[in-house]
Design a protein around this motif. Structure first.
Motif, mmCIF file in Angstrom:
data_model
loop_
_atom_site.group_PDB
_atom_site.id
_atom_site.type_symbol
_atom_site.label_atom_id
_atom_site.label_comp_id
_atom_site.label_asym_id
_atom_site.label_seq_id
_atom_site.Cartn_x
_atom_site.Cartn_y
_atom_site.Cartn_z
ATOM 1 N N MET A 93 -5.903 0.569 -9.312
ATOM 2 C CA MET A 93 -4.730 -0.285 -9.491
ATOM 3 C C MET A 93 -3.593 0.462 -10.201
ATOM 4 O O MET A 93 -2.420 0.274 -9.886
ATOM 5 N N THR A 94 -3.948 1.337 -11.138
ATOM 6 C CA THR A 94 -2.930 2.175 -11.775
ATOM 7 C C THR A 94 -2.308 3.116 -10.756
ATOM 8 O O THR A 94 -1.089 3.326 -10.734
ATOM 9 N N MET A 95 -3.146 3.692 -9.892
ATOM 10 C CA MET A 95 -2.646 4.572 -8.841
ATOM 11 C C MET A 95 -1.710 3.801 -7.917
ATOM 12 O O MET A 95 -0.635 4.307 -7.538
ATOM 13 N N ALA A 96 -2.089 2.577 -7.559
ATOM 14 C CA ALA A 96 -1.246 1.747 -6.695
ATOM 15 C C ALA A 96 0.096 1.472 -7.349
ATOM 16 O O ALA A 96 1.145 1.530 -6.698
ATOM 17 N N HIS A 97 0.064 1.195 -8.648
ATOM 18 C CA HIS A 97 1.316 0.944 -9.371
ATOM 19 C C HIS A 97 2.204 2.180 -9.362
ATOM 20 O O HIS A 97 3.409 2.097 -9.099
ATOM 21 N N GLY A 98 1.592 3.338 -9.649
ATOM 22 C CA GLY A 98 2.368 4.577 -9.676
ATOM 23 C C GLY A 98 2.948 4.934 -8.330
ATOM 24 O O GLY A 98 4.032 5.530 -8.248
ATOM 25 N N GLU A 99 2.262 4.558 -7.261
ATOM 26 C CA GLU A 99 2.742 4.859 -5.903
ATOM 27 C C GLU A 99 3.660 3.776 -5.355
ATOM 28 O O GLU A 99 4.111 3.863 -4.207
ATOM 29 N N GLY A 100 3.917 2.743 -6.154
ATOM 30 C CA GLY A 100 4.813 1.675 -5.721
ATOM 31 C C GLY A 100 4.198 0.735 -4.706
ATOM 32 O O GLY A 100 4.915 0.101 -3.926
ATOM 33 N N ARG A 101 2.866 0.626 -4.718
ATOM 34 C CA ARG A 101 2.180 -0.302 -3.807
ATOM 35 C C ARG A 101 2.092 -1.669 -4.477
ATOM 36 O O ARG A 101 1.317 -1.850 -5.416
ATOM 37 N N ALA A 102 2.881 -2.616 -4.021
ATOM 38 C CA ALA A 102 2.887 -3.944 -4.641
ATOM 39 C C ALA A 102 2.678 -5.028 -3.595
ATOM 40 O O ALA A 102 3.183 -6.138 -3.724
ATOM 41 N N ILE A 149 -14.993 2.986 -1.994
ATOM 42 C CA ILE A 149 -13.694 3.365 -2.562
ATOM 43 C C ILE A 149 -12.722 3.750 -1.451
ATOM 44 O O ILE A 149 -11.539 3.383 -1.482
ATOM 45 N N PHE A 150 -13.205 4.501 -0.467
ATOM 46 C CA PHE A 150 -12.351 4.888 0.662
ATOM 47 C C PHE A 150 -11.792 3.651 1.357
ATOM 48 O O PHE A 150 -10.585 3.575 1.645
ATOM 49 N N VAL A 151 -12.639 2.665 1.611
ATOM 50 C CA VAL A 151 -12.196 1.430 2.268
ATOM 51 C C VAL A 151 -11.209 0.680 1.384
ATOM 52 O O VAL A 151 -10.176 0.188 1.856
ATOM 53 N N PHE A 152 -11.497 0.596 0.099
ATOM 54 C CA PHE A 152 -10.624 -0.101 -0.847
ATOM 55 C C PHE A 152 -9.241 0.551 -0.885
ATOM 56 O O PHE A 152 -8.215 -0.132 -0.889
ATOM 57 N N ARG A 153 -9.222 1.891 -0.906
ATOM 58 C CA ARG A 153 -7.942 2.620 -0.898
ATOM 59 C C ARG A 153 -7.154 2.304 0.365
ATOM 60 O O ARG A 153 -5.928 2.136 0.309
ATOM 61 N N LYS A 154 -7.837 2.254 1.488
ATOM 62 C CA LYS A 154 -7.149 1.957 2.751
ATOM 63 C C LYS A 154 -6.605 0.527 2.741
ATOM 64 O O LYS A 154 -5.494 0.272 3.232
ATOM 65 N N LEU A 155 -7.366 -0.414 2.209
ATOM 66 C CA LEU A 155 -6.893 -1.790 2.126
ATOM 67 C C LEU A 155 -5.604 -1.882 1.311
ATOM 68 O O LEU A 155 -4.689 -2.634 1.646
ATOM 69 N N CYS A 156 -5.553 -1.109 0.222
ATOM 70 C CA CYS A 156 -4.397 -1.160 -0.691
ATOM 71 C C CYS A 156 -3.331 -0.124 -0.364
ATOM 72 O O CYS A 156 -2.293 -0.078 -1.024
ATOM 73 N N ASP A 157 -3.601 0.732 0.639
ATOM 74 C CA ASP A 157 -2.665 1.783 1.039
ATOM 75 C C ASP A 157 -2.390 2.769 -0.097
ATOM 76 O O ASP A 157 -1.258 3.171 -0.344
ATOM 77 N N ILE A 158 -3.443 3.144 -0.799
ATOM 78 C CA ILE A 158 -3.347 4.081 -1.924
ATOM 79 C C ILE A 158 -3.613 5.496 -1.425
ATOM 80 O O ILE A 158 -4.602 5.756 -0.733
#
Length: 380
Positions: free
Chosen positions: A65-74, A161-170
């Motif tokens: 979630m921190t990575m998503a925030h840093g990458e601007g994924r909202a 984790i790979f699937v979760f990242r893809k779901l969140c576009d991280i």
């Protein structure tokens, strides 16, 4: 520049302490890999771990979630994964969980069908696994989704984790340092007593904190060895910088060195900078310690776990002490550097001193200042 040619930083850390650094690094032209503990034994993770005997996912989810925030994924998926359920009654928490698991939440209703279907599938798998008596109170929906994915993919946490990242576009990577479940961290205190469990170590009572931690131990299931996650070993091969901290020293940073295979993998990468980032404040785990003593402890653990003659750190980042007397923020004093130059010289490391405290949040790191210092250590 192609992504594969960007500098690769591998950051060994815990949770909130390196949030600012993670976010700042996401804004720079680097590839970032977070390596987080696999021995979280408190909070929502403890309830899930005790119920299902699976790897604790709390630190993993928080780092993602921190990575998503840093990458601007909202987007809506990230918003759902950030939800924490009510801490009221068990019945209210169960009703709120059902609102998500049955797809009735507006964020889920407006999602693209494929995303929505995947999330609902993982939530339903999780609900079936924990049974009707599970206490959902204060639970993280992201933890439930990630655990559901973990179960759905035959206990392969890296796949989950790979699937979760893809779901969140991280884009950034997050891996636990070990993929094994059932890891237990403990500490032997200087007075001979033992504190078992990461959650107890981070909340040491005053008597325990005053005694101080002599050494830590990390045990796998049935007392065996904690083995390194293959994804972490692969990341270390291509790292241009391996960074330890900031974070809780004895529970979030140091234990990574006890995971079998981690230290030799770092030592084999002869090109990477190895950087220790000093904390701003003491904490319950490190009351009375200084930065010099902390790097000495880390150096001894490095040598005892396969580091050989390779120096554990090439660089140490230390917050500049601006006052000639002790000062506290809340219950904790600023971490002094102690005889840092001497300790660094013994370890073969160079000390970089800077004003790394966030001017707006006392006791916290200025993520941009630390990130820029790290980048300055990389070649060309």
């Amino acid at each position: 520049m192609a992504a594969s040619r960007l500098p690769h930083i591998v950051l060994f850390s815990g949770g909130t302490a390196c949030r600012a650094l993670n976010i700042a690094l996401c804004a720079l032209p680097v590839r970032l890999t977070r390596v987080v503990p696999a021995w979280d034994s408190g909070g929502s993770s403890k309830v899930i771990r005790d119920s299902l005997d699976v790897l604790s996912v709390g630190d993993i989810r928080q780092a993602l979630m921190t990575m998503a925030h840093g990458e601007g994924r909202a987007g809506d998926v990230v918003k759902v994964c950030n939800v924490r359920l009510t801490s009221g009654s068990e019945a209210d928490a169960r009703t709120e969980f059902a609102f998500y698991a049955e797809g009735r939440h507006p964020l889920l209703e407006r999602m693209e069908p494929g995303l929505r279907g995947a999330i609902l599938n993982y939530l339903r798998i999780f609900r079936a696994a924990v049974g009707p008596d599970f206490d959902f109170r204060n639970g993280s929906v992201g933890n439930f989704i990630l655990t559901g994915a973990h179960l759905a993919h035959n206990g392969e946490i890296n796949t989950a984790i790979f699937v979760f990242r893809k779901l969140c576009d991280i884009a950034g990577h997050v891996w636990p340092s070990s993929a094994m479940s059932g890891l237990d961290l403990s500490a032997a205190l200087n007075d001979g007593r033992t504190v078992a469990g990461q959650h107890r170590m981070t909340a040491l009572e005053d008597r325990d904190g005053a005694a101080g931690i002599r050494e830590i131990a990390l045990a796998g299931p049935d007392g065996g060895t904690a083995r390194a996650n293959e994804a972490v070993l692969e990341s270390l091969e291509s790292a241009d910088a391996v960074v330890f901290g900031p974070g809780s020293f004895f529970t979030s940073v140091l234990p990574h060195l006890l995971v079998e295979g981690i230290v030799p993998a770092i030592a084999r990468n002869r090109q990477a900078r190895r950087v220790f980032v000093g904390n701003i404040l003491q904490c319950r785990e490190t009351r009375g310690l200084d930065l010099a003593r902390m790097v000495e402890i880390a150096g001894a653990l490095w040598r005892g776990n396969g580091g050989g003659e390779r120096r554990p750190f090439t660089d140490i980042l230390a917050n500049r002490q601006l006052l000639p007397f002790e000062k506290t923020v809340g219950a904790f004093a600023y971490l002094s550097t102690g005889a840092l130059e001497k300790a660094a010289s013994t370890l073969g490391a160079t000390v970089t001193t800077g004003e790394f405290e966030d001017p707006w949040q006392r006791g916290h790191h200025d993520g941009a200042a630390v990130a820029n210092a790290l980048i300055s250590l990389l070649p060309g």
